[in-house]
Design a protein around this motif. Sequence first.
Motif, short mmCIF file in Angstrom:
data_model
loop_
_atom_site.label_atom_id
_atom_site.label_comp_id
_atom_site.label_asym_id
_atom_site.label_seq_id
_atom_site.Cartn_x
_atom_site.Cartn_y
_atom_site.Cartn_z
N ALA A 76 69.67 -23.13 71.47
CA ALA A 76 68.39 -23.17 70.77
C ALA A 76 67.43 -24.14 71.46
O ALA A 76 67.83 -25.21 71.94
CB ALA A 76 68.60 -23.59 69.32
N ILE A 77 66.16 -23.75 71.51
CA ILE A 77 65.14 -24.52 72.23
C ILE A 77 64.20 -25.15 71.22
O ILE A 77 63.70 -24.48 70.31
CB ILE A 77 64.36 -23.61 73.19
CG1 ILE A 77 65.32 -22.97 74.22
CG2 ILE A 77 63.26 -24.39 73.90
CD1 ILE A 77 64.65 -21.97 75.13
N THR A 78 63.95 -26.45 71.38
CA THR A 78 63.01 -27.18 70.53
C THR A 78 61.79 -27.54 71.37
O THR A 78 61.92 -28.07 72.48
CB THR A 78 63.65 -28.44 69.95
OG1 THR A 78 64.76 -28.05 69.13
CG2 THR A 78 62.65 -29.21 69.11
N VAL A 79 60.60 -27.26 70.83
CA VAL A 79 59.35 -27.51 71.53
C VAL A 79 58.53 -28.50 70.71
O VAL A 79 58.31 -28.30 69.50
CB VAL A 79 58.54 -26.21 71.75
CG1 VAL A 79 57.24 -26.51 72.50
CG2 VAL A 79 59.37 -25.20 72.52
N THR A 80 58.12 -29.59 71.35
CA THR A 80 57.22 -30.56 70.75
C THR A 80 56.11 -30.84 71.77
O THR A 80 56.20 -30.40 72.92
CB THR A 80 57.97 -31.87 70.42
OG1 THR A 80 58.50 -32.42 71.63
CG2 THR A 80 59.10 -31.62 69.43
N PRO A 81 55.04 -31.56 71.41
CA PRO A 81 53.97 -31.84 72.37
C PRO A 81 54.52 -32.54 73.63
O PRO A 81 55.14 -33.60 73.55
CB PRO A 81 53.02 -32.74 71.60
CG PRO A 81 53.18 -32.30 70.18
CD PRO A 81 54.64 -31.99 70.05
N GLY A 82 54.33 -31.88 74.76
CA GLY A 82 54.73 -32.44 76.04
C GLY A 82 56.20 -32.33 76.37
O GLY A 82 56.62 -32.86 77.41
N LEU A 83 57.02 -31.63 75.56
CA LEU A 83 58.46 -31.68 75.78
C LEU A 83 59.12 -30.40 75.30
O LEU A 83 58.81 -29.87 74.22
CB LEU A 83 59.05 -32.88 75.03
CG LEU A 83 60.51 -33.23 75.32
CD1 LEU A 83 60.69 -33.64 76.77
CD2 LEU A 83 60.98 -34.36 74.39
N VAL A 84 60.08 -29.89 76.13
CA VAL A 84 60.96 -28.78 75.76
C VAL A 84 62.38 -29.28 75.87
O VAL A 84 62.76 -29.86 76.91
CB VAL A 84 60.76 -27.56 76.69
CG1 VAL A 84 61.64 -26.41 76.26
CG2 VAL A 84 59.31 -27.14 76.70
N LEU A 85 63.20 -29.11 74.82
CA LEU A 85 64.56 -29.64 74.77
C LEU A 85 65.54 -28.51 74.49
O LEU A 85 65.24 -27.60 73.71
CB LEU A 85 64.70 -30.69 73.66
CG LEU A 85 63.82 -31.94 73.74
CD1 LEU A 85 63.87 -32.70 72.44
CD2 LEU A 85 64.30 -32.83 74.87
N ALA A 86 66.76 -28.60 75.10
CA ALA A 86 67.83 -27.64 74.79
C ALA A 86 69.11 -28.14 75.43
O ALA A 86 69.11 -28.95 76.36
CB ALA A 86 67.48 -26.24 75.29
N TYR A 87 70.25 -27.64 74.91
CA TYR A 87 71.53 -27.80 75.58
C TYR A 87 71.77 -26.57 76.42
O TYR A 87 71.51 -25.44 76.00
CB TYR A 87 72.66 -27.94 74.56
CG TYR A 87 72.84 -29.35 74.05
CD1 TYR A 87 73.32 -30.35 74.89
CD2 TYR A 87 72.54 -29.68 72.73
CE1 TYR A 87 73.49 -31.64 74.43
CE2 TYR A 87 72.71 -30.97 72.26
CZ TYR A 87 73.18 -31.95 73.12
OH TYR A 87 73.34 -33.22 72.66
N VAL A 88 72.29 -26.75 77.63
CA VAL A 88 72.58 -25.66 78.56
C VAL A 88 74.04 -25.75 78.96
O VAL A 88 74.52 -26.81 79.39
CB VAL A 88 71.68 -25.72 79.80
CG1 VAL A 88 72.03 -24.57 80.76
CG2 VAL A 88 70.21 -25.63 79.40
N GLN A 89 74.76 -24.63 78.79
CA GLN A 89 76.17 -24.59 79.14
C GLN A 89 76.33 -24.36 80.64
O GLN A 89 75.84 -23.37 81.18
CB GLN A 89 76.87 -23.47 78.37
CG GLN A 89 78.37 -23.41 78.58
CD GLN A 89 79.06 -24.64 78.00
OE1 GLN A 89 78.89 -24.96 76.84
NE2 GLN A 89 79.83 -25.33 78.83
N GLY A 90 76.99 -25.27 81.29
CA GLY A 90 77.25 -25.12 82.72
C GLY A 90 78.69 -24.73 82.98
O GLY A 90 79.32 -24.04 82.18
N SER A 91 79.24 -25.21 84.08
CA SER A 91 80.62 -24.87 84.43
C SER A 91 81.64 -25.72 83.68
O SER A 91 82.81 -25.37 83.62
CB SER A 91 80.82 -25.03 85.95
OG SER A 91 80.47 -26.36 86.34
N ARG A 92 81.21 -26.85 83.11
CA ARG A 92 82.12 -27.71 82.36
C ARG A 92 82.10 -27.34 80.87
O ARG A 92 81.14 -26.73 80.39
CB ARG A 92 81.71 -29.16 82.54
CG ARG A 92 81.78 -29.62 84.00
CD ARG A 92 81.39 -31.08 84.12
NE ARG A 92 81.42 -31.53 85.52
CZ ARG A 92 81.12 -32.76 85.90
NH1 ARG A 92 80.76 -33.68 84.99
NH2 ARG A 92 81.17 -33.08 87.17
#
Length: 432
Positions: A76-92
Motif C-alpha cells: 500500500a502506498i501513502t501520499v502526503t505533501p512532498g512524500l510517497v511512502l511504501a514497503y517494497v518486497q525484495g529478495s529478502r
Amino acid sequence: PPPAAPRHPRSMGAPGRDGELRRTFPAFTPRALGEDGGFAETWWGNAWVDALERGALDAKRLARGRGYAEQGNVDAITVTPGLVLAYVQGSRPRPYRVQVRLRTLDDADWDRFLDSAADRTGHIAALLDREMPHALAEGGVRLLPGPGDLEPQCSCPDRGHPCKHAAALCYQTARLLDADPFVLLLLRGRGERELLDALSRLSAARAARAAQDRGPAPLPGVRATEALAPRRLPPLPAPLPTPPHPEQPPVYPAAPGGPDPFALDQLATDAAGRAHALLGTGRDPVAELTLWQDAVRLAAARPGSGLTAATRSLYASLAAAADRTPADLARAVAAWRQGGFDGLAVLEEPWDPPAGRFDRARPLLLAADLPAFRPWRNRLTHPRGHVQLRLGRDGLWYAYESDPGADDWWPRGTPDLDPVGALTGLGASPEG
C-alpha cells in the motif's frame, strides 16, 4: 527456545489516519507489460516515468525495479505533501521501507497555478474528470518533476540512485497519477478539497468583478399607452379529433440480456389503450387500481392459457413486485378473467350481503334438486365441500371449485344472476 522470527509491519497503509493531506492507496495487482512497452497510460503518468528514467544512474536497477512493480511487490502506498511512502518486497523476507521526496510548491506558486486554472473553465472540468491539461501542468508553474527532481530513499543497503525498490515505488506512483492527477497536486502540497474550494472562490470573485465591470444591461422599454391598451387574444385552435382506436406499437427486437420483447409489446399496447381512453373520456380506466390489482390486470391481459416458461417468469416478477407469490397471482388472474375487478374483489373480500338475493338463493338451489348449501357471509358451500357460490357486490353469483375436503378454492365458469345458472357445467349434482 529458538529465537522468535523478527516481526515487521505488513503494510505502511493506514487508511484510518487518512485526511485532506494524507491518502492511502491499496497495493496494485500484478500486471502484464503493455503492447507498446509503456508503464503508464496517460501523458502525465509517462512524464513522471520519464523523469525517473532520465534521472537514473543505472538502467539495470531500473529494469529490476520495473519488474518488482509489475509483479506486485509494492505494498500500500501513502501520499502526503512532498512524500510517497511504501514497503517494497525484495529478495529478502523482510520488505524494505521506501520513500520518494518531491519539492512542494510555495504560496506564490500556488497563486499562479490557481490563476492559470481559473482562466479557463475547461481546466477545472478536466480536473474533475481526472484529466490533467498540458497547459495547466506545464504552464507558469511546472507540476511534473524533471530529471533529478525525485529524491528516493530506501532502507536496503544498495546505494544506487535509485535502487530497484525505490524504482518500483516510482513506477507504481505513475499508475496512481494515471488514475487521479490530484495525487500529483497533493505531492506538491495541496489537497483536493482545498484546491477545489479555492478555485470555486476565485471563479466566483472573477465572475462578480466581470459583472460589475459590465454594469446592468439596459432593459427594453414599452410606452405606457401600448402596455395598457386592451388586447384581444386569438382563440385557441380546436382540439384534434380523437383517433378511432389506439395504434399498434412497433415490433421490439430481442436482444441478449435485454427485456422480453413480448412483454414490452404487451406493456406498450396497454399504455396506448389507457392513453386512448384518457383522451376520449378524460379518465384513466385503471387509475384507481392498487399495485396488486394492476399486476393482476397486466398478468390477466397476457394471451394464452397455461403457465409457459415466459408466463412463469412474468408471474414471478409481477408477484415479487406486489410482495405476493406466483400461486397467489395465478389464482387472482383466474378471478380477474372470470369477472374483472369485481371478480377479484369476490376472491379476496368476504362481505355480509343484505337480506334478499342471498336469502333466495338456497330455495332456488333446493328447487333445482341440489343439496342444502352451507351459508357463510356471502358464500354458499356444497355440503361435500367441492363447489361454492360467492355473491359479488355487483349482484352476480361466482362459482368456485376445490378438491373435496381441501380449502383451495379456484374461480370456475361464468358469473350469473341466477345461482343455478352459475353452477352450469360444474359438478354440483345431488350425488356429486
